[in-house]
Design an enzyme around this catalytic site. Structure first.
Site, PDB file in Angstrom:
ATOM      1  N   GLU A  79      -5.530 -10.771  -1.429  1.00 44.77           N
ATOM      2  CA  GLU A  79      -6.298 -10.679  -0.179  1.00 44.77           C
ATOM      3  C   GLU A  79      -7.805 -10.744  -0.456  1.00 44.77           C
ATOM      4  OE1 GLU A  79      -4.941  -7.411   2.221  1.00 44.77           O
ATOM      5  OE2 GLU A  79      -2.848  -7.712   1.687  1.00 44.77           O
ATOM      6  N   GLU A 104       0.808  -1.229   0.000  1.00 46.27           N
ATOM      7  CA  GLU A 104       0.000   0.000   0.000  1.00 46.27           C
ATOM      8  C   GLU A 104       0.841   1.279   0.000  1.00 46.27           C
ATOM      9  OE1 GLU A 104      -2.906  -0.520   3.134  1.00 46.27           O
ATOM     10  OE2 GLU A 104      -3.219  -2.598   2.535  1.00 46.27           O
TER      11      GLU A 104
END
Ligand code: G3I
Length: 485
Positions: free
Chosen positions: A288, A171
């Site tokens: 994910e 991220e």
């Protein structure tokens, strides 16, 4: 258990362990694990293997019944949900406790699972004192570089035998601008260079590991006004590649929980994003994946609608050859981050995974398996290439000499696109056997891969590179010294 045994020996040991592993509370096998083709009748992991792909789950503790009952049967990969994050490994700077992470790495090796190392650098779950130590320094940038170096050089070599792929950076982008997030300790202290430096250093520490940049998105449509993060990500990856940074792959987290900003993507939007990423030359993984049931409560059959969406998302991945792995962020609905992580917990229970709280497979499980099974055809031609390459090399006399067959094996597996699958695997396996025999006996490290009868195994080249272990084609198994028996 520490990682001191060389992989080949440990692999053999691991395989033995696998057979002995007491699968306490093992749910009744859904379908035969090692079933004959077609993959659509197999357990999830077998469908993945035959598709030349990986299907994984995030786990927290390999001792739990859910992990022991489902992982070896239904998944051929795992990710540590939290245990391998910097702050989980070292609650305070420099003070490491590897107990949890070693247990997960042991479990991965014992069950021959592809372990995703998650994650080396992320703004969250850092050592409690990291920021203070950096900002107390007269030269924060040098201090942070020093601490990152200590972290990477402590962790990456430790798991070199167990981790196949690292989420080197997680991220990096600001969700609303699509630019580098300069609110994070890394972004504001070092700028974008922290990505270059981290990827280059991890590649030095483990040249065999696949290095991934992992990110989440709310909108996958590059043309959408909300697509700035998707666009920013594509641009960032391109910049890194242009600078020669070893970014081997990208992780698209694929969280579809509530609350969310935009509607669910269409198959075309999601696949279009994957194809754009494939177009810049990186491998892709869904890292994910979870899909809240809440999106479908208005449907006549919410579980079926959830399954359809899972099928669309995994189908999009399977339709893109560069998309090689799908990991769900958890195993079953009784333990999902969405039900405890603000503000997502406001919509609890979100029931986002493939197994329900009683460890029963939901319709989504079968939809994912069908999407994986649909992939198989893509790789027949790649396995056929390997067969042709062997036959041509043999005819041309290129396999004479001690190194030639080893070199051929590695090159052919690379050219075959890392995968073998379906009906051609038997012929390919035979050629790999013959390459091994041409090496003559007692040739340690017969460069080869694990192609077990009935199952192709994705990531063969990384196995060849990292393992160098014997060839295993079902009933014909080479040992490290190259003796077939
Ligand atoms: O370990 C402590 C425990 O000692 C304490 O009693 C308990 C109560 O405060 O907290 C426990 O730590 C929690 C940790 O998970 C381990 O369970 C943290 O509070 C909690 O914030 C943390 O949440 C994790 C979250 O990342 C942190 O941002 C989730 O489990 C995990 O699923 C989630 O995963 C992230 C990926 O790593 C990156 N992508 C997004 C994804 C979802 O946020």
């Amino acid at each position: 258990m520490r990682f001191c045994t060389p992989r080949p020996v440990r692999r053999g040991l691991a395989r033995g362990l696998l057979l002995l592993l007491p699968l306490a509370g093992r749910a009744e096998a859904l379908v035969p694990e090692d079933c004959a083709e077609p993959a659509s009748e197999c357990a999830l992991a077998e469908a993945a293997r035959q598709a030349g792909a990986f299907v994984g789950a995030a786990i927290s503790n390999p001792e739990l019944p859910a992990e022991r009952a489902t992982i070896p049967r239904d998944f051929n990969g795992i990710t540590a949900e939290n245990a391998m994050k910097w702050g989980s490994l070292a609650p305070a700077v420099g003070r490491y406790d590897f107990e949890r992470s070693d247990a997960i790495a042991d479990f991965a090796v014992a069950n021959d699972l592809r372990l995703r190392g998650h994650t080396l650098l992320w703004r969250d779950q850092l050592p409690a004192d990291l920021e203070a130590v950096v900002e107390a320094s007269p030269d924060p940038a040098s201090k942070l570089r020093q601490l990152i170096e200590e972290h990477l050089s402590t962790v990456v070599p430790r798991y070199r035998e167990a981790v196949s792929v690292w989420d080197v950076v997680n991220e990096p982008l600001d969700t609303f601008t699509g630019e580098l997030d300069r609110q994070t300790l890394f972004g504001r202290t070092l700028g974008e260079a922290y990505l270059d430096e981290a990827f280059r250093r991890v590649h030095e520490l483990d040249p065999d590991a696949q290095l991934v940049l992992n990110e989440f998105f709310f909108d996958y449509d590059l043309a959408s006004p909300l697509g700035q993060k998707a666009r920013g990500f594509v641009d960032l990856v391109q910049r890194l590649l242009d600078r020669g940074v070893p970014v081997h792959g990208v992780g698209v987290q694929a969280h579809f929980g509530l609350p969310a900003i935009g509607p669910l993507p269409t198959r075309a939007q999601f696949e279009g994003f994957l194809r754009t990423l494939a177009g810049i030359g990186v491998a892709i993984e869904l890292t994910e994946l979870d899909v809240s049931l809440k999106w479908f409560l208005g449907e006549p059959d919410p579980l079926a609608a959830q399954a359809d969406f899972y099928g669309e998302i995994v189908g999009a991945c399977m339709a893109v050859a560069a998309c090689t792995a799908v990991t769900t962020w958890g195993i079953d609905d009784s333990r999902t981050w969405l039900d405890s992580f603000p503000p997502f917990d406001l919509a609890a229970p979100q029931e986002p995974l493939l197994f329900d709280g009683s460890l029963e497979p939901k319709p989504a499980y079968f939809a994912v398996r069908d999407a994986l099974a649909a992939r198989e055809g893509v790789f027949h031609e790649r396995a056929a290439r390997l067969v042709t390459a062997f036959d041509e090399a043999l005819a041309a006399g290129d396999l004479k000499g001690r190194e030639a067959p080893l070199r051929w094996t590695r090159n052919a597996l690379g050219r075959a696109g890392l995968r073998l699958a379906g009906g051609h695997y038997r012929a390919a396996c035979d050629r790999l056997d013959r390459a091994g025999r041409l090496l003559g006996d007692r040739r340690p490290g017969v460069g080869s891969a694990q192609v077990v009868r009935g199952r192709g195994t994705a990531g063969l080249a990384e196995r060849v590179r990292a393992l160098g272990v014997a060839l295993d084609c079902g009933n014909r198994r080479f040992t490290e010294d190259g003796v077939a028996r």
